[in-house]
Design a protein around this motif. Structure first.
Motif, PDB file in Angstrom:
ATOM      1  N   ASP A   1      57.090 -64.271  -6.297  1.00  0.00           N
ATOM      2  CA  ASP A   1      56.754 -63.420  -5.146  1.00  0.00           C
ATOM      3  C   ASP A   1      56.993 -61.949  -5.476  1.00  0.00           C
ATOM      4  O   ASP A   1      56.163 -61.084  -5.159  1.00  0.00           O
ATOM      5  CB  ASP A   1      57.597 -63.817  -3.933  1.00  0.00           C
ATOM      6  CG  ASP A   1      57.175 -65.156  -3.345  1.00  0.00           C
ATOM      7  OD1 ASP A   1      56.068 -65.623  -3.698  1.00  0.00           O
ATOM      8  OD2 ASP A   1      57.946 -65.718  -2.554  1.00  0.00           O
TER       9      ASP A   1
ATOM     10  N   GLU B   1      54.250 -59.025  -5.699  1.00  0.00           N
ATOM     11  CA  GLU B   1      54.382 -57.794  -4.922  1.00  0.00           C
ATOM     12  C   GLU B   1      54.264 -56.570  -5.828  1.00  0.00           C
ATOM     13  O   GLU B   1      53.623 -55.573  -5.463  1.00  0.00           O
ATOM     14  CB  GLU B   1      55.729 -57.779  -4.195  1.00  0.00           C
ATOM     15  CG  GLU B   1      55.819 -58.755  -3.032  1.00  0.00           C
ATOM     16  CD  GLU B   1      57.184 -58.743  -2.396  1.00  0.00           C
ATOM     17  OE1 GLU B   1      57.991 -57.832  -2.717  1.00  0.00           O
ATOM     18  OE2 GLU B   1      57.470 -59.629  -1.573  1.00  0.00           O
ATOM     19  N   LYS B   2      54.893 -56.658  -6.995  1.00  0.00           N
ATOM     20  CA  LYS B   2      54.809 -55.536  -7.942  1.00  0.00           C
ATOM     21  C   LYS B   2      53.376 -55.353  -8.428  1.00  0.00           C
ATOM     22  O   LYS B   2      52.881 -54.224  -8.533  1.00  0.00           O
ATOM     23  CB  LYS B   2      55.748 -55.796  -9.127  1.00  0.00           C
ATOM     24  CG  LYS B   2      55.828 -54.619 -10.098  1.00  0.00           C
ATOM     25  CD  LYS B   2      56.781 -54.916 -11.236  1.00  0.00           C
ATOM     26  CE  LYS B   2      56.199 -55.922 -12.193  1.00  0.00           C
ATOM     27  NZ  LYS B   2      57.020 -56.077 -13.419  1.00  0.00           N
TER      28      LYS B   2
ATOM     29  N   GLN C   1      50.665 -56.218  -6.825  1.00  0.00           N
ATOM     30  CA  GLN C   1      49.865 -55.685  -5.730  1.00  0.00           C
ATOM     31  C   GLN C   1      50.145 -54.205  -5.526  1.00  0.00           C
ATOM     32  O   GLN C   1      49.225 -53.413  -5.221  1.00  0.00           O
ATOM     33  CB  GLN C   1      50.170 -56.459  -4.443  1.00  0.00           C
ATOM     34  CG  GLN C   1      49.251 -56.108  -3.283  1.00  0.00           C
ATOM     35  CD  GLN C   1      47.791 -56.344  -3.617  1.00  0.00           C
ATOM     36  OE1 GLN C   1      47.430 -57.410  -4.100  1.00  0.00           O
ATOM     37  NE2 GLN C   1      46.947 -55.353  -3.358  1.00  0.00           N
TER      38      GLN C   1
END
Length: 538
Positions: free
Chosen positions: A326, A330-331, A333
């Motif tokens: 996750d 997130e990184k 994105q």
């Protein structure tokens, strides 16, 4: 060794066969030591000593021993020492030796021996008793060693599994979701769990932890997924933070709703405050010939703390990996969002080429896939396409927006944008892979391009791909001062320049995917930039 007295000695067919074997072995040992057959005497009551039949080793109720033998046996109860005394029932010496408890209850071996020195017989009897005690200890230690070996073996198997699992996670990339990780893990896990069914149940966002949906049901005898979801609903409420182990489901009130589940271990998959779902092991594997009426067999083949601990450790590793995935996504994105912000900044600077970078990225992905790029490499060249013109941020607006022909000085400034792009991006470690395409997408295969005048295969493949799709979009897109070229004319220019300006093999591959390229061009729509409302700064 203290002996149990007043114990009824059961017939051989009522005791463990191993006891009978031990009795026979001791009689053989006594025969070898004293060269005389011994008989066994057993106590069925404090004052009732009887001979045992040596063929079947059962109590013969009418074979009560002589008073002399009975008295000696009573004395042995207190001293636990062998006795050698003159025999009144025959010539020679009466030898009585206490036997250890592993023969079943209080027993004494007796024999009449003639023509021997009584002191020698006494010493020999003591040596035999000491030897039996040592042998008993050796057997006990051997049994303990066997049990310890079994425990260590199980621990080693678990350790091997956990090391294999960690090694697998080290080799896997962060695109693996929980389902694919569980699919790879379950076969290894079940070598130690011995379950008929292992299952991964995920909890969709917003539905709560008890609304679990089966994502993977695996095993030699899988259980219906809806039934496993019901297990979570019934037993997960009080155990959201710890495992629950249930054996003998048929004894529980919920048994009627769980037909097909005998026993299970249920444990939550959590990392911090994030609840991903549940992992469940159902129905401990039973051997052939299993007797369900035997409490011993039921207790031996059920889930316990060892299996629960192993499942919890497995879940903890998977949950941590899921959390890392996750964070990685997130990184990733965030990086994509930064790239899009850079592209938006370029589009805002030159509205006439707005959308050019994204179309080039889309075309490049199609062409790269055609020439054999894998999925990850296609995503990388897509990102490179988005950023290929980012260096134009450093080019003056007057030159960038000039509608007519550029002077040599102005063209020289335009030619700086690959180097400017390299300069902007080269400190971003996560984007190092875009640099070859950004820097060399204006090189030509005959060596007449810029910035480095590379030729042929010396030009990075990403650069050669981007050179074709960049030119294609430039030729087919409308500009304020001209309309885009028709498809056939643009294709003719590409074919004419194949081998001199562009890589001929890549041009051929481009022609083979032209239908997909045209579909993208005809359906592409610019992203609308948000407009802030008055008073809203977030």
């Amino acid at each position: 060794m203290a002996l149990v007295t007043h114990m009824y000695v059961a017939p051989c067919n009522q005791v463990d066969d191993s006891v009978c074997v031990v009795r026979q072995q001791m009689l053989v040992s006594l025969l070898d030591t004293f060269d005389t057959d011994f008989r066994l005497v057993a106590s069925t009551d404090l004052d009732d000593w009887r001979y045992l039949a040596t063929d079947e080793l059962v109590v013969i109720n009418d074979a009560q021993v002589e008073p002399e033998v009975s008295a000696i046996c009573e004395s042995i109860l207190q001293s636990q020492e062998p006795v050698v005394t003159p025999s009144t029932i025959g010539d020679g010496w009466l030898v009585a030796i206490p036997l250890p408890n592993d023969v079943g209850g209080m027993q004494v071996a007796v024999a009449s021996i003639e023509g021997q020195d009584p002191e020698m017989l006494r010493r020999l009897a003591k040596l035999w008793c000491s030897s039996r005690q040592y042998q008993h200890q050796v057997d006990k230690y051997a049994q303990e060693c066997e049990q310890l070996t079994e425990i260590l073996s199980e621990g080693l198997e678990e350790l091997t599994f956990l090391r294999s699992m960690v090694a697998f996670l080290d080799m896997s990339d962060h695109t693996h979701d929980l389902t694919s990780l569980a699919e790879s893990t379950f076969p290894l896990l079940n070598d130690n769990m011995h379950a008929d069914c292992l299952a991964l149940l995920l909890t969709p966002e917003g539905l709560g932890p008890l609304r679990a949906v089966p994502a993977l049901v695996w095993g030699p005898k899988p259980v219906d997924g809806h039934l496993l979801s019901r297990v979570v609903e019934l037993f997960g409420q009080s155990y959201c933070d710890q495992p629950v182990v249930k054996n003998h489901i048929h004894r529980l009130p919920e048994a009627s709703e769980l037909n097909g589940v005998r026993d299970f271990i249920l444990t939550p998959i959590k990392s911090g405050s994030t609840h991903y779902g549940w992992m469940l092991a159902a129905n401990r594997q039973l051997p052939e010939g299993f007797d369900p009426s035997s409490d011993w067999e039921l207790s031996h083949y059920e889930f316990g703390t060892s299996e629960a601990s192993l499942l919890c450790t497995t879940v903890s590793i998977l949950a941590t990996h899921a959390s890392n995935c996750d964070l990685f996504q997130e990184k990733e994105q965030m990086l994509v969002n930064v790239v899009r912000s850079l592209v938006s900044a370029l589009d805002a600077k030159d509205q006439y080429t707005c959308g050019h970078s994204e179309r080039v990225a889309l075309y490049a992905k199609v062409l790269a896939e055609r020439v054999g790029y894998d999925e990850e490499a296609c995503e990388r060249i897509y990102m490179t396409g988005l950023l290929h013109d980012v260096g134009k941020i450093g080019v003056s607006d007057a030159v960038l927006k000039k509608p007519g022909r550029l002077t040599d000085e102005e063209f020289a400034e335009i030619k700086r944008h690959p180097d400017e792009g390299w300069s902007i991006l080269q400190d971003l470690a996560q984007l190092k892979y875009v640099l070859p395409g950004v820097l060399h997408h204006h090189e030509e295969v005959d060596g007449s391009g810029y910035p480095d005048g590379l030729s042929g295969d010396k030009i990075p493949l990403d650069g050669r791909i981007l050179a074709i799709v960049d030119a294609w979009d430039a030729m087919t897109s409308d500009r304020p001062y001209r309309n885009g070229m028709p498809t056939q004319k643009a294709l003719s220019i590409l074919e004419e320049g194949a081998g001199s300006q562009w890589d001929s093999q890549l041009v051929q591959a481009f022609l083979e995917v032209i239908d997909r390229i045209e579909l993208i061009r005809n359906t592409y729509r610019l992203h609308e930039r948000p407009i802030r409302k008055m008073g809203c700064g977030i």
